[in-house]
Design a protein around this motif. Sequence first.
Motif, PDB file in Angstrom:
ATOM      1  N   SER A  50       5.197   2.477 -10.738  1.00  0.00           N
ATOM      2  CA  SER A  50       3.897   2.646 -10.072  1.00  0.00           C
ATOM      3  C   SER A  50       3.800   1.872  -8.771  1.00  0.00           C
ATOM      4  O   SER A  50       2.960   2.176  -7.933  1.00  0.00           O
ATOM      5  CB  SER A  50       2.772   2.210 -11.012  1.00  0.00           C
ATOM      6  N   THR A  51       4.628   0.856  -8.592  1.00  0.00           N
ATOM      7  CA  THR A  51       4.539   0.031  -7.385  1.00  0.00           C
ATOM      8  C   THR A  51       5.663   0.300  -6.390  1.00  0.00           C
ATOM      9  O   THR A  51       5.618  -0.220  -5.277  1.00  0.00           O
ATOM     10  CB  THR A  51       4.552  -1.466  -7.761  1.00  0.00           C
ATOM     11  N   SER A  52       6.664   1.073  -6.756  1.00  0.00           N
ATOM     12  CA  SER A  52       7.769   1.358  -5.847  1.00  0.00           C
ATOM     13  C   SER A  52       7.442   2.578  -4.992  1.00  0.00           C
ATOM     14  O   SER A  52       6.766   3.516  -5.444  1.00  0.00           O
ATOM     15  CB  SER A  52       9.064   1.617  -6.631  1.00  0.00           C
ATOM     16  N   ALA A  53       7.926   2.557  -3.762  1.00  0.00           N
ATOM     17  CA  ALA A  53       7.767   3.718  -2.883  1.00  0.00           C
ATOM     18  C   ALA A  53       8.643   4.853  -3.381  1.00  0.00           C
ATOM     19  O   ALA A  53       9.589   4.656  -4.155  1.00  0.00           O
ATOM     20  CB  ALA A  53       8.148   3.337  -1.456  1.00  0.00           C
ATOM     21  N   SER A 132       0.581  -1.464  -4.121  1.00  0.00           N
ATOM     22  CA  SER A 132       0.759  -2.898  -4.352  1.00  0.00           C
ATOM     23  C   SER A 132       0.391  -3.240  -5.791  1.00  0.00           C
ATOM     24  O   SER A 132      -0.545  -2.656  -6.361  1.00  0.00           O
ATOM     25  CB  SER A 132      -0.129  -3.690  -3.391  1.00  0.00           C
ATOM     26  N   PRO A 133       1.102  -4.183  -6.421  1.00  0.00           N
ATOM     27  CA  PRO A 133       0.780  -4.553  -7.805  1.00  0.00           C
ATOM     28  C   PRO A 133      -0.485  -5.402  -7.912  1.00  0.00           C
ATOM     29  O   PRO A 133      -0.908  -5.728  -9.018  1.00  0.00           O
ATOM     30  CB  PRO A 133       2.007  -5.362  -8.239  1.00  0.00           C
ATOM     31  N   VAL A 134      -1.095  -5.759  -6.784  1.00  0.00           N
ATOM     32  CA  VAL A 134      -2.309  -6.573  -6.805  1.00  0.00           C
ATOM     33  C   VAL A 134      -3.379  -5.913  -5.937  1.00  0.00           C
ATOM     34  O   VAL A 134      -3.088  -5.073  -5.082  1.00  0.00           O
ATOM     35  CB  VAL A 134      -2.038  -8.005  -6.277  1.00  0.00           C
ATOM     36  N   ARG A 135      -4.617  -6.327  -6.153  1.00  0.00           N
ATOM     37  CA  ARG A 135      -5.718  -5.878  -5.304  1.00  0.00           C
ATOM     38  C   ARG A 135      -6.570  -7.092  -4.950  1.00  0.00           C
ATOM     39  O   ARG A 135      -6.666  -8.060  -5.724  1.00  0.00           O
ATOM     40  CB  ARG A 135      -6.556  -4.821  -6.001  1.00  0.00           C
ATOM     41  N   LEU A 136      -7.160  -7.065  -3.801  1.00  0.00           N
ATOM     42  CA  LEU A 136      -7.983  -8.166  -3.322  1.00  0.00           C
ATOM     43  C   LEU A 136      -9.279  -8.221  -4.129  1.00  0.00           C
ATOM     44  O   LEU A 136     -10.034  -7.249  -4.178  1.00  0.00           O
ATOM     45  CB  LEU A 136      -8.292  -7.972  -1.836  1.00  0.00           C
ATOM     46  N   GLU A 248      15.238   4.955  -9.050  1.00  0.00           N
ATOM     47  CA  GLU A 248      16.359   4.026  -8.877  1.00  0.00           C
ATOM     48  C   GLU A 248      15.866   2.605  -8.639  1.00  0.00           C
ATOM     49  O   GLU A 248      16.450   1.636  -9.132  1.00  0.00           O
ATOM     50  CB  GLU A 248      17.239   4.495  -7.720  1.00  0.00           C
ATOM     51  N   GLN A 249      14.769   2.468  -7.878  1.00  0.00           N
ATOM     52  CA  GLN A 249      14.181   1.151  -7.651  1.00  0.00           C
ATOM     53  C   GLN A 249      13.709   0.539  -8.964  1.00  0.00           C
ATOM     54  O   GLN A 249      13.937  -0.637  -9.243  1.00  0.00           O
ATOM     55  CB  GLN A 249      13.001   1.256  -6.691  1.00  0.00           C
ATOM     56  N   ALA A 250      13.012   1.351  -9.756  1.00  0.00           N
ATOM     57  CA  ALA A 250      12.492   0.864 -11.030  1.00  0.00           C
ATOM     58  C   ALA A 250      13.626   0.440 -11.959  1.00  0.00           C
ATOM     59  O   ALA A 250      13.569  -0.615 -12.604  1.00  0.00           O
ATOM     60  CB  ALA A 250      11.637   1.944 -11.695  1.00  0.00           C
ATOM     61  N   LYS A 251      14.679   1.233 -12.011  1.00  0.00           N
ATOM     62  CA  LYS A 251      15.821   0.906 -12.865  1.00  0.00           C
ATOM     63  C   LYS A 251      16.473  -0.396 -12.424  1.00  0.00           C
ATOM     64  O   LYS A 251      16.801  -1.262 -13.245  1.00  0.00           O
ATOM     65  CB  LYS A 251      16.839   2.045 -12.840  1.00  0.00           C
ATOM     66  N   SER A 252      16.644  -0.574 -11.133  1.00  0.00           N
ATOM     67  CA  SER A 252      17.258  -1.791 -10.602  1.00  0.00           C
ATOM     68  C   SER A 252      16.402  -3.008 -10.903  1.00  0.00           C
ATOM     69  O   SER A 252      16.910  -4.072 -11.260  1.00  0.00           O
ATOM     70  CB  SER A 252      17.479  -1.651  -9.105  1.00  0.00           C
TER      71      SER A 252
END
Length: 855
Positions: A50-53, A132-136, A248-252
């Motif tokens: 959910s956070t990877s491009a 982003s994994p965070v929100r303001l 691939e990003q998530a797996k890494s």
Amino acid sequence: MLRATLRSFLAHKGRLLLSALAVLLSVAFVTGSMIFSDTVNRTFDRLFASTSADVTVGPPEAFADDQQFASGQVRTLPASLLDRVKAVPGVADARIDVTVHNTTVVDAGGRPVEPTTGALTVATDWSGNPRSPVRLTSGHAPHGPDEALIDADTAAKRDLRIGDRLRVLAQPGAFPVRLVGIATFTTTNPGAALLFVDTPTSQTRLLGRTGVATSVQADAAPGVPDDVLKKRISAALGPGYTYTTQAEQAKSAVESLATFLDVIKYVMLGFAGVAVLVGVFLIVNTYSMLIAQRTRELGLLRALGADRGQVRRSVLVEALLLGVVGSATGLVCGVGLATGLFQLLGVFGMNIDAAEMVIRARVPVAAFAVGLLVTLVAAYLPARRASRVSPMAALSDAEVAGAGRNLRSRAVGGAVATLVAAGALTGAAVAGSTGDAATFLGAGIGLSLIAAVVVGPLLVRPVIRVLGWAFPRVFGPVGRMSQRNALRNPRRTGATAGALMIGLALVTGMSIAGSSMASSFDQEIDRALGADYVVQGTHFAPFTPEITERVRKVRGAGEVTPVRYVSVLMTLPGGRTAKLTGTAIGPGADRALNLDYAAGDTARALARDSLSLSATYAAHHGLRVGSRVPVRFVDGRSATFTLRALTTSQSTLLGDDATLTMGLATAERFLPGGQDAALYVNAAPGTDKPTLRANLERALTPYPQVEVRDQADYKELVRTQISVLLNLVYALLGLAIIIAVLGVVNTLALSVIERTREIGLLRAIGMSRLQLRRMIRLESVVIALFGAVLGLALGLVWGVVTHEVLALEGMRAFAVPWTTVGAVMAGSVVVGLVAALLPALRASRMNVLAAIAHE
């Protein structure tokens, strides 16, 4: 027969309870580890997905694993790639990303602002990324070079508020910031601390220059698959970069967490293995004794027409019922155990919601497979023995416990198993390579354990006579009877002690290995460390150049020798390429470190355009002194070096992978601006060591990411790391002891029932309740001591052979932790006393006349 079996099971449910506990523990650890692993994997899969491009463009991959560790330099790419990525058909949006992992943040009091677990502090740019994994959640976004956000978890743990001042120690230099906002995780917090600054500040203050980024992230337009977009972007930018899809990003990212998470998973499986192994002993013993006590009942069944198969199946059905009950309760306990592990992860900063627990179909399948397999395997031999009861047994007091059966076949089998195990362990001790030695060692440990189990009953009489020789002299007839009770059935005594033997063998062997490793490291540190003090990162990470300059200016500091990590791609003979992480050492190397050379010396190794390799590595790859070696550095620069020296052993202080060494001046030519990983400092003439240390620590107070260590500190650091492994082993021992206590309790409880008439007669002729309890306690103690002696002997053999395997890696010191050995023996006495409490109390409360009349 089925009705009789069910009635028998319910009649003995109290006696089978302890065996069910052993099954429960086995199943709980297996299922708990599976639930934990499945839940964590799915949680982090969701997080990173959910956070990877959709597609990420990064620097060249060759040094991606250690790009921020080896040299301290962050690998970057031109920020101008952003416009080219946006122009690619199918890209809906794109942005640059600046993320740096080698920063340290301190508060106004100089205390580090980092996760309490010592995980990474990540500094990154705040770009309003929707993924982003965070929100303001409070304050406002950072604008300008002195504003920053921090994540809510870190703010809460470090008591930070908006308006607080912080100091960021980055590779280009330190800079102050003021907190202007708090960002809250919208997904699972993987355990890191996050600091956000605006994009221009991240480039100038974190990377040291504008116009660069650590990656470019692209979002795909609707209907464009990630792999298609990846191909289009790679075609537009060319082969000089890495391209990864969201999957691939998530797996890494998940794989980067695998090491930490696998430790927990495999530790739990280790507990499960010990519980299964020890539980088998308990169940075998329980069923053997129950069948012995039911000889007349089984004989009566045979007399009424039941054949051998029906009797055997009757016992196996009882075991099946026991397995079902133990598996079901173990599955429930496994869920509870996994929930407890999620709470433990919360302490480590990883917040896993137990409500999202994943229980796949394989979990209950594994639960019942393990539980039923354990009980059926353990009950098979007693079931075979039960099927051999003759109908005439109904008319006599015959037993099938095996007390008087000839042990000749066991002696033959034990001798063969012992010889095979000895051969495997000898092979481990004399093997020339670590891989072969480890293979022989694993086989030898397994075979020797089997041999000990087979031979154990043969050793009961001689060993227990020695262990209990003082009982008759100290406790009189009560002591003599307790010794003889333990000798009455060698098989039963051997099986009861076997559970304790496994745990003690494990802890003894690992303790010897751990003590030998610690002693070897002590010797290596004494030999290798020539400097008075070493300034080094708390997590062995490189530190900023200003720390090096600060140390050089410390009053009383004499020669300062920097050591820097370098990663290179080396072209070996034959054209194969290998990545090596080595060290670049500054002037004064011979006075800072004592390196042993098979050829050449330090001056040649650190000369311009020269390097050294370990003699073993060079010989394996066909290199010799004078060989020309093509090398490529992380920034893409290439050169050809001359191999000038060969080391016989690398210093522990330089790291496990330091097969390569070069001069710092040479490394600086190809990797300018790198960070030092350690500074070896000698006191100036006229300055004593304590004064120098005090001055160093005072000067480095603003830099909590580094520590000042001497030889004693290094030794303590190594021992602390080894103790973590030993603590896991001691935890396994604790589990084995718990199950062993259950086994001894079960054996004694069933033995008391078996000897009901005998106990009644003893009470009738004058034995007091106190004497009866003492007799049972002494019997329990001598059985526990027997298991301890076997375990210590087996563990000592394992430890000696393991030391020979470790010697192949240069750890040649041998040490036996006698304190641990003494504690094990004393603990065995306590185990025996604790296990005998309930059986002894029950025996002492028997009605004398009812006991004499017992059938």
